[in-house]
Design a protein around this motif. Structure first.
Motif, PDB file in Angstrom:
ATOM      1  N   MET A 185     -20.809 -32.310  30.291  1.00 55.32           N
ATOM      2  CA  MET A 185     -22.640 -33.298  31.084  1.00 55.32           C
ATOM      3  C   MET A 185     -22.029 -33.389  29.528  1.00 55.32           C
ATOM      4  O   MET A 185     -22.643 -32.367  28.713  1.00 55.32           O
ATOM      5  N   LEU A 186     -23.061 -34.863  28.845  1.00 57.12           N
ATOM      6  CA  LEU A 186     -23.278 -35.178  28.066  1.00 57.12           C
ATOM      7  C   LEU A 186     -25.416 -35.738  28.251  1.00 57.12           C
ATOM      8  O   LEU A 186     -25.545 -35.915  29.380  1.00 57.12           O
ATOM      9  N   ILE A 187     -26.005 -35.289  27.451  1.00 57.73           N
ATOM     10  CA  ILE A 187     -27.193 -35.641  27.549  1.00 57.73           C
ATOM     11  C   ILE A 187     -27.624 -36.623  26.248  1.00 57.73           C
ATOM     12  O   ILE A 187     -27.391 -36.154  24.973  1.00 57.73           O
ATOM     13  N   ARG A 188     -27.872 -37.676  25.848  1.00 55.08           N
ATOM     14  CA  ARG A 188     -28.157 -38.701  25.827  1.00 55.08           C
ATOM     15  C   ARG A 188     -29.891 -39.954  26.020  1.00 55.08           C
ATOM     16  O   ARG A 188     -29.901 -39.013  27.112  1.00 55.08           O
ATOM     17  N   ASP A 189     -29.912 -40.125  24.904  1.00 59.46           N
ATOM     18  CA  ASP A 189     -31.021 -41.184  24.607  1.00 59.46           C
ATOM     19  C   ASP A 189     -30.577 -41.794  25.998  1.00 59.46           C
ATOM     20  O   ASP A 189     -29.690 -43.042  26.282  1.00 59.46           O
ATOM     21  N   ALA A 190     -32.166 -42.316  26.617  1.00 60.66           N
ATOM     22  CA  ALA A 190     -31.949 -43.037  27.691  1.00 60.66           C
ATOM     23  C   ALA A 190     -32.198 -44.951  27.106  1.00 60.66           C
ATOM     24  O   ALA A 190     -33.132 -44.800  26.418  1.00 60.66           O
ATOM     25  N   THR A 191     -31.334 -45.809  28.314  1.00 59.53           N
ATOM     26  CA  THR A 191     -31.602 -47.280  27.262  1.00 59.53           C
ATOM     27  C   THR A 191     -32.487 -47.599  28.433  1.00 59.53           C
ATOM     28  O   THR A 191     -32.021 -47.158  29.652  1.00 59.53           O
ATOM     29  N   ASP A 227     -18.412 -37.019  33.789  1.00 59.67           N
ATOM     30  CA  ASP A 227     -17.309 -37.154  32.739  1.00 59.67           C
ATOM     31  C   ASP A 227     -17.280 -38.335  33.309  1.00 59.67           C
ATOM     32  O   ASP A 227     -16.743 -39.629  32.192  1.00 59.67           O
ATOM     33  N   ASP A 228     -17.747 -38.951  34.190  1.00 68.21           N
ATOM     34  CA  ASP A 228     -17.014 -40.579  34.523  1.00 68.21           C
ATOM     35  C   ASP A 228     -17.727 -41.453  34.259  1.00 68.21           C
ATOM     36  O   ASP A 228     -17.829 -42.636  34.979  1.00 68.21           O
TER      37      ASP A 228
END
Length: 162
Positions: A1-7, A57-58
């Motif tokens: 799982m990737l954790i990234r800044d929300a947009t 992942d998707d």
């Protein structure tokens, strides 16, 4: 799982589970009829605060967290955070990953501790998660939360030094 800044483009995927969680009235002190525009402005924070999403992942958004200073001025060295996991992905480590991410953010941003102001005592999954990550219950406001099924229950103040 990737954790990234929300947009802003993530909001349409966040809003359905955010709305359902808030409307259920079991875990947040937000108004049950919180509208989408207010919810978006309360959740999608700007720097120096931050909002992130956990992405599968998707590309599916599994959950989200917002992190911020808990107070202003001379209390601004204490962080806080809030989490929402899409119930379809509950029990898959999304909440833990988001919580660890927010702790790392707070530590690297120079905060001295993290405090949660209002953890509903009947939210046993969250309380157990936070405790497993080193948070302690400093106190409980008796009957501080009106739970739709359990009536008036306590609100924990939880704290962890960084």
């Amino acid at each position: 799982m990737l954790i990234r800044d929300a947009t802003a483009e993530d909001w349409p995927a966040i809003w359905p589970f955010f709305h359902d969680i808030v409307a259920a009235g079991e875990t947040y002190t937000y108004p049950l009829d919180l509208g989408e525009d207010d919810a978006r402005s309360w959740w999608l924070l700007t720097r120096p605060n931050r909002t992130v999403v956990a992405v599968g992942d998707d590309g599916t958004i599994l959950g989200t967290a917002k992190m911020n200073n808990n107070h202003m001025g001379n209390g601004s060295h204490i962080a806080s955070a809030s989490y929402m996991v899409d119930p379809r992905y509950s029990g898959q480590g999304v909440g833990r990953a988001l919580c660890v991410h927010t702790l790392d953010w707070a530590r690297s941003s120079g905060f001295r501790a993290m405090q949660f102001n209002a953890v509903v005592e009947t939210n046993t999954h969250a309380v157990r998660l936070y405790r497993s990550l080193g948070f302690e219950i400093l106190g409980t406001l008796p009957e501080g939360f009106r739970h739709p099924a359990h009536g008036f229950v306590g609100l924990h103040v939880m704290y962890r030094r960084l």
